[in-house]
Design a protein around this motif. Structure first.
Motif, PDB file in Angstrom:
ATOM      1  N   LEU A 252     -16.400  -8.022   6.614  1.00 11.30           N
ATOM      2  CA  LEU A 252     -15.065  -7.778   6.063  1.00 11.30           C
ATOM      3  C   LEU A 252     -14.968  -6.334   5.579  1.00 11.30           C
ATOM      4  CD1 LEU A 252     -14.733 -11.094   4.015  1.00 11.30           C
ATOM      5  CD2 LEU A 252     -13.445 -10.491   6.076  1.00 11.30           C
ATOM      6  N   PRO A 253     -13.746  -5.790   5.501  1.00 11.16           N
ATOM      7  CA  PRO A 253     -13.600  -4.413   4.995  1.00 11.16           C
ATOM      8  C   PRO A 253     -14.132  -4.294   3.569  1.00 11.16           C
ATOM      9  CG  PRO A 253     -11.533  -5.221   5.944  1.00 11.16           C
ATOM     10  CD  PRO A 253     -12.457  -6.397   5.865  1.00 11.16           C
ATOM     11  N   LEU A 254     -14.767  -3.166   3.276  1.00 13.39           N
ATOM     12  CA  LEU A 254     -15.319  -2.940   1.939  1.00 13.39           C
ATOM     13  C   LEU A 254     -14.224  -2.495   0.982  1.00 13.39           C
ATOM     14  CD1 LEU A 254     -18.579  -1.056   2.956  1.00 13.39           C
ATOM     15  CD2 LEU A 254     -18.245  -3.512   2.570  1.00 13.39           C
ATOM     16  N   GLY A 255     -14.416  -2.804  -0.303  1.00  9.62           N
ATOM     17  CA  GLY A 255     -13.481  -2.371  -1.332  1.00  9.62           C
ATOM     18  C   GLY A 255     -13.934  -1.084  -1.985  1.00  9.62           C
ATOM     19  N   SER A 256     -12.998  -0.459  -2.683  1.00  6.27           N
ATOM     20  CA  SER A 256     -13.295   0.811  -3.365  1.00  6.27           C
ATOM     21  C   SER A 256     -14.417   0.636  -4.375  1.00  6.27           C
ATOM     22  CB  SER A 256     -12.047   1.309  -4.089  1.00  6.27           C
ATOM     23  OG  SER A 256     -12.397   2.262  -5.069  1.00  6.27           O
ATOM     24  N   THR A 257     -15.329   1.619  -4.406  1.00  2.80           N
ATOM     25  CA  THR A 257     -16.442   1.589  -5.348  1.00  2.80           C
ATOM     26  C   THR A 257     -16.208   2.532  -6.530  1.00  2.80           C
ATOM     27  OG1 THR A 257     -17.461   3.200  -3.894  1.00  2.80           O
ATOM     28  CG2 THR A 257     -18.204   0.926  -3.658  1.00  2.80           C
ATOM     29  N   ALA A 258     -14.993   3.018  -6.669  1.00  5.15           N
ATOM     30  CA  ALA A 258     -14.697   3.940  -7.775  1.00  5.15           C
ATOM     31  C   ALA A 258     -14.825   3.230  -9.119  1.00  5.15           C
ATOM     32  CB  ALA A 258     -13.276   4.493  -7.616  1.00  5.15           C
TER      33      ALA A 258
ATOM     34  N   PRO B 262      -1.216   0.331 -12.310  1.00  2.70           N
ATOM     35  CA  PRO B 262      -0.063  -0.418 -11.817  1.00  2.70           C
ATOM     36  C   PRO B 262      -0.509  -1.374 -10.711  1.00  2.70           C
ATOM     37  CG  PRO B 262       0.415   1.933 -11.922  1.00  2.70           C
ATOM     38  CD  PRO B 262      -1.053   1.780 -12.168  1.00  2.70           C
ATOM     39  N   SER B 263      -0.065  -2.598 -10.799  1.00  5.85           N
ATOM     40  CA  SER B 263      -0.548  -3.624  -9.875  1.00  5.85           C
ATOM     41  C   SER B 263       0.614  -4.424  -9.313  1.00  5.85           C
ATOM     42  CB  SER B 263      -1.488  -4.587 -10.610  1.00  5.85           C
ATOM     43  OG  SER B 263      -2.591  -3.883 -11.140  1.00  5.85           O
ATOM     44  N   ALA B 264       0.404  -4.960  -8.132  1.00  5.17           N
ATOM     45  CA  ALA B 264       1.381  -5.877  -7.559  1.00  5.17           C
ATOM     46  C   ALA B 264       0.634  -7.104  -7.055  1.00  5.17           C
ATOM     47  CB  ALA B 264       2.137  -5.214  -6.412  1.00  5.17           C
ATOM     48  N   MET B 265       1.186  -8.268  -7.343  1.00  2.70           N
ATOM     49  CA  MET B 265       0.615  -9.514  -6.858  1.00  2.70           C
ATOM     50  C   MET B 265       1.553 -10.165  -5.866  1.00  2.70           C
ATOM     51  SD  MET B 265       0.385 -13.274  -8.239  1.00  2.70           S
ATOM     52  CE  MET B 265       2.066 -13.213  -7.701  1.00  2.70           C
ATOM     53  N   LEU B 278      -6.011  -8.475   4.818  1.00  6.97           N
ATOM     54  CA  LEU B 278      -5.642  -8.250   3.416  1.00  6.97           C
ATOM     55  C   LEU B 278      -6.623  -7.306   2.737  1.00  6.97           C
ATOM     56  CD1 LEU B 278      -4.659 -11.883   2.286  1.00  6.97           C
ATOM     57  CD2 LEU B 278      -3.110  -9.960   2.697  1.00  6.97           C
ATOM     58  N   LEU B 279      -7.932  -7.540   2.966  1.00  7.06           N
ATOM     59  CA  LEU B 279      -8.950  -6.730   2.279  1.00  7.06           C
ATOM     60  C   LEU B 279      -8.977  -5.288   2.781  1.00  7.06           C
ATOM     61  CD1 LEU B 279     -11.921  -9.258   2.011  1.00  7.06           C
ATOM     62  CD2 LEU B 279     -10.383  -8.513   0.186  1.00  7.06           C
ATOM     63  N   ALA B 280      -8.379  -5.057   3.930  1.00  5.81           N
ATOM     64  CA  ALA B 280      -8.320  -3.684   4.440  1.00  5.81           C
ATOM     65  C   ALA B 280      -7.285  -2.851   3.680  1.00  5.81           C
ATOM     66  CB  ALA B 280      -7.989  -3.700   5.930  1.00  5.81           C
ATOM     67  N   LEU B 281      -6.430  -3.504   2.917  1.00  8.68           N
ATOM     68  CA  LEU B 281      -5.417  -2.760   2.148  1.00  8.68           C
ATOM     69  C   LEU B 281      -6.075  -2.131   0.920  1.00  8.68           C
ATOM     70  CD1 LEU B 281      -2.536  -5.414   2.232  1.00  8.68           C
ATOM     71  CD2 LEU B 281      -2.763  -3.359   3.661  1.00  8.68           C
ATOM     72  N   PRO B 282      -5.753  -0.870   0.628  1.00  7.86           N
ATOM     73  CA  PRO B 282      -6.363  -0.209  -0.540  1.00  7.86           C
ATOM     74  C   PRO B 282      -6.053  -0.958  -1.839  1.00  7.86           C
ATOM     75  CG  PRO B 282      -5.082   1.355   0.777  1.00  7.86           C
ATOM     76  CD  PRO B 282      -4.831   0.013   1.352  1.00  7.86           C
ATOM     77  N   GLY B 283      -7.078  -1.175  -2.639  1.00  7.80           N
ATOM     78  CA  GLY B 283      -6.890  -1.821  -3.941  1.00  7.80           C
ATOM     79  C   GLY B 283      -6.684  -3.315  -3.874  1.00  7.80           C
ATOM     80  N   GLY B 300      -2.772 -19.102  -2.502  1.00  8.04           N
ATOM     81  CA  GLY B 300      -3.580 -18.008  -3.012  1.00  8.04           C
ATOM     82  C   GLY B 300      -2.684 -16.839  -3.341  1.00  8.04           C
ATOM     83  N   HIS B 301      -3.306 -15.742  -3.693  1.00  6.84           N
ATOM     84  CA  HIS B 301      -2.524 -14.516  -3.908  1.00  6.84           C
ATOM     85  C   HIS B 301      -3.405 -13.317  -3.608  1.00  6.84           C
ATOM     86  CE1 HIS B 301      -4.490 -14.825  -7.930  1.00  6.84           C
ATOM     87  NE2 HIS B 301      -4.440 -13.506  -7.907  1.00  6.84           N
ATOM     88  N   VAL B 302      -2.763 -12.200  -3.377  1.00 10.57           N
ATOM     89  CA  VAL B 302      -3.495 -10.948  -3.230  1.00 10.57           C
ATOM     90  C   VAL B 302      -2.917  -9.977  -4.249  1.00 10.57           C
ATOM     91  CG1 VAL B 302      -1.994 -10.221  -1.316  1.00 10.57           C
ATOM     92  CG2 VAL B 302      -4.173  -9.069  -1.669  1.00 10.57           C
ATOM     93  N   THR B 303      -3.800  -9.318  -4.969  1.00 15.31           N
ATOM     94  CA  THR B 303      -3.354  -8.317  -5.938  1.00 15.31           C
ATOM     95  C   THR B 303      -3.730  -6.943  -5.419  1.00 15.31           C
ATOM     96  OG1 THR B 303      -3.600  -9.863  -7.764  1.00 15.31           O
ATOM     97  CG2 THR B 303      -3.516  -7.536  -8.341  1.00 15.31           C
ATOM     98  N   LEU B 304      -2.774  -6.041  -5.446  1.00 16.23           N
ATOM     99  CA  LEU B 304      -2.994  -4.653  -5.046  1.00 16.23           C
ATOM    100  C   LEU B 304      -3.035  -3.838  -6.326  1.00 16.23           C
ATOM    101  CD1 LEU B 304      -2.936  -4.877  -1.980  1.00 16.23           C
ATOM    102  CD2 LEU B 304      -0.901  -6.068  -2.783  1.00 16.23           C
ATOM    103  N   VAL B 305      -4.196  -3.303  -6.637  1.00 16.35           N
ATOM    104  CA  VAL B 305      -4.348  -2.533  -7.875  1.00 16.35           C
ATOM    105  C   VAL B 305      -4.232  -1.049  -7.559  1.00 16.35           C
ATOM    106  CG1 VAL B 305      -5.871  -2.002  -9.820  1.00 16.35           C
ATOM    107  CG2 VAL B 305      -5.820  -4.316  -8.870  1.00 16.35           C
TER     108      VAL B 305
END
Lengths: 324, 324
Positions: A252-258, B262-265, B278-283, B300-305
């Motif tokens: 799966l795509p990796l998440g930010s490590t910041a 700032p986050s969006a769910m 989904l995991l390829a999206l930043p944050g 489920g949900h996805v949160t974009l941070v």
């Protein structure tokens, strides 16, 4: 912690552990057997999309038989301090001098080649003497600080590094990790880890422990698994080492490590402070492992996110008070 | 999600659910029975330090019998839209006009007083007609936006508010939450929730849904539980609503409710997109609930941070595509 990170991703877990008391049972099915029990290994891997390990002394053959990731070769080379140091040497990764006592110089740190962790199986030598067959001598390095770099590499080779962490050990056991480490030699450390990852065809999370000594970086050891010096990432980084390890081995795509904020992680060793006292500290996140107390055993950790030095000192004081 | 938040705190869980398929079974013991089964309630509460609920239609008497927190009175008043609105009125919390169709004006939104959620049991009325015994008419408010305030109050009265969130519903179902809401009327909203918390002697997490209309805040409804519009806090706030709810009902110190970024769910409704996409999206942080797909069901949900608008739009697009 892998299970807790994976359940939200829709993953389900089966664990192999020699102990029926393994805390992982809270978040999945537990197979109680020796790590090299053939039937248990078959059961472990049955229907699994991926198999991994989070203890570096699992038998290499067992890991290989279930096609575990990280690759069994990383496990194999890391389980013997001599092959590990030879690997570093082959890759041009600087280390303390090692080998015989003559190679290492005096005073020398003598370590068992296998099965040592948390400072167990180490002794200091002030005069030359023959080593046991399964021992290795290392130069006693007078270092300025201990650092560790935790990295993750995906199935497709995509690689991310968490910020360098600065670690304090006591009696050979990790006590505090602070991240990001101030004035960190980030590029140099990442370059060293990259050599390891490339050589090993690595997939998953890896940790490289380093000494910083007079501006030089010396590799101490690597761990082919999620690592105690990366526990701060659960609360302090955008993606934890546990989640990214799972993402990596599953392709799966990796998440930010910041880092989200400067963080400090304090291990709870041998005893657990009052949880309310820990949670009263600003930025505190408590992680208990559900293990029975035993002297020297890591029972949990507390991470202070965005916390000032005096808050971290107070967490250390609480941990020390409860420690035994 | 309560279980996942509590295990690191050393908590262990027992769940009561009428369905043997309840996903909570992954993280604790599951008692399968009706919510008002006396023997099951005894079993549920046996040896527990605290009992809580995360579904507002559990029977009040059941909650009362196990001394659940939040207090059963909050559950009772919230279960009937008329007593809920009367409570708001008594506390001087503005609402849309409500009562008979004459009270509400035309067009009116007619709702069943009980057991409505996700827009079920609602109809729009353009001409006066008699209401059923269990129905309530509400003024159809032309609002600028929907907001929600999620708050937590501890056993000792300590109260924290997460930042106001801005919500988008579709077909009566929450689709997107953005937090912190821009230009949020924070002080006014916190003051309204405080009236509720004080009146109810509240302990735990509460959510108040509000309409913002021409600069005014109108309370729509409150939920005496962790709330879908607070799911973003798992990844986007310093302490999640789930962890703080547990801390609150156990008398532990509360954690910071500040936003990390700032986050969006985005809710995943009826179907689940490819997790890798989904995991390829930043944050992005993905949370699947382990439920079988069903039209209109929140799976489920996805949160974009820390994500930009176009990333959120892409998440919505993926969710819509998988939705059914």
């Amino acid at each position: 912690m892998l299970g807790l990170a994976g359940i939200p991703l829709g993953l389900r877990f089966r664990f192999l552990d020699p102990s029926a008391e393994a805390p992982a049972a809270e978040v999945g099915e537990l197979v109680v057997a020796a790590y090299d029990d053939p039937a248990a290994l078959v059961r472990l891997a049955e229907g699994a999309d991926a198999v991994t390990y989070e203890f570096e002394n699992v038998p290499v053959e067992a890991a290989r038989s279930v096609r575990a990731l990280p690759p069994a070769r990383a496990l194999e080379l890391g389980q013997d301090r001599l092959t590990e140091k030879d690997l570093f040497a082959r890759l041009g990764i600087p280390t303390a001098r090692y080998g015989s006592v003559a190679d290492a110089g005096l005073p020398a740190l003598v370590k068992s080649r296998r099965l040592g962790y948390d400072g167990k199986g180490q002794r200091l030598l002030h005069a030359d003497e023959p080593l046991g067959q399964h021992e290795l001598a290392e130069e006693l390095v007078s270092f300025d600080r201990e650092l560790s770099l935790v990295a993750v590499r995906g199935l497709n080779g995509d690689t991310r590094f968490w910020p360098l962490a600065e670690n304090e050990h006591r009696d050979g056991i990790l006590r505090v990790t602070r991240a990001p480490a101030p004035h960190a030699p980030t590029a140099a450390a990442e370059e060293l880890v990259t050599r390891l990852l490339d050589e090993l065809g690595y997939v998953g999370v890896i940790a490289l422990e380093l000494f910083e000594a007079g501006g030089r970086l010396l590799a101490n050891e690597f761990a082919p698994r999620v690592h105690n010096t990366g526990h701060w990432t659960i609360d302090g980084a955008e993606t934890s080492q546990f989640e990214n390890h799972l993402r990596a081995i599953l392709g799966l795509p990796l998440g930010s490590t910041a880092a989200r904020a400067p963080s400090a992680m304090v291990n709870l060793i041998g005893g657990t402070p009052d949880v309310a006292a820990l949670l009263a500290l600003p930025g505190a996140h408590v992680h208990l492992y559900g293990k029975d107390p035993r002297p020297g055993r890591k029972l949990g950790h507390v991470t202070l996110v965005g916390a000032h030095g005096d808050v971290v000192d107070e967490a250390i004081r609480l941990a020390d008070e409860a420690s035994c």
